[in-house]
Design a protein around this motif. Structure first.
Motif: not given
Length: 148
Positions: A30-31, A70-71, A74-76, A145-148
């Protein structure tokens, strides 16, 4: 060694010299985008150098697509856009990588592809985040991300 911008970016991640790096997942990295015309613009770079999804092993492909979702979530959650655009093109860089573009109410062209906007505008230096801005973006995204 291949001549590939995405492979070069992954090499920078592996040598701890890619400031846009956020997190490594099983199938990709992820970047954040170099330019943030679309605040929260994120990429998910496949660990395997290939140009088409169907060329990936079924299980790797399934995991890659799952991790991309998932990424994207997280962005959303991190940037709260009106809409999120998902793009896997490969016309310019033939190494699988997802573009995740948050779209907002103030978007100048809300009903078109992000690529319609002139590259000179999208990649203007005023949209290149400062070190502090970049760290804030990364922190927001990583926490989701870490929450998902």
């Amino acid at each position: 060694m291949c001549n590939c911008l995405i492979c070069d970016r992954i090499s920078l991640i592996q040598s701890n010299s890619n400031p846009y790096y956020v997190k490594e997942l099983e199938t990709g990295f992820v970047v954040l985008g170099d330019y943030q015309f679309y605040n929260g613009y994120t990429l998910f770079l496949c660990k395997i150098h290939t140009d088409e999804l169907h060329k990936l092993d079924f299980f790797f492909r399934d995991t890659f697509l799952h991790e991309m979702s998932i990424v994207a979530e997280a962005v959303y959650r991190a940037f709260k856009p009106r809409k999120l655009n998902y793009e896997l093109l490969g016309n310019t860089d033939s190494h699988l990588h997802w573009h995740l573009f948050p779209r907002y109410n103030n978007d100048p062209l809300p009903l078109t592809s992000t690529w319609v906007l002139d590259k000179k505008i999208r990649d203007d230096d005023k949209f290149k985040p400062t070190k502090r801005e970049l760290e804030n973006l990364k922190e927001k995204l990583l926490s989701e991300i870490n929450l998902l």
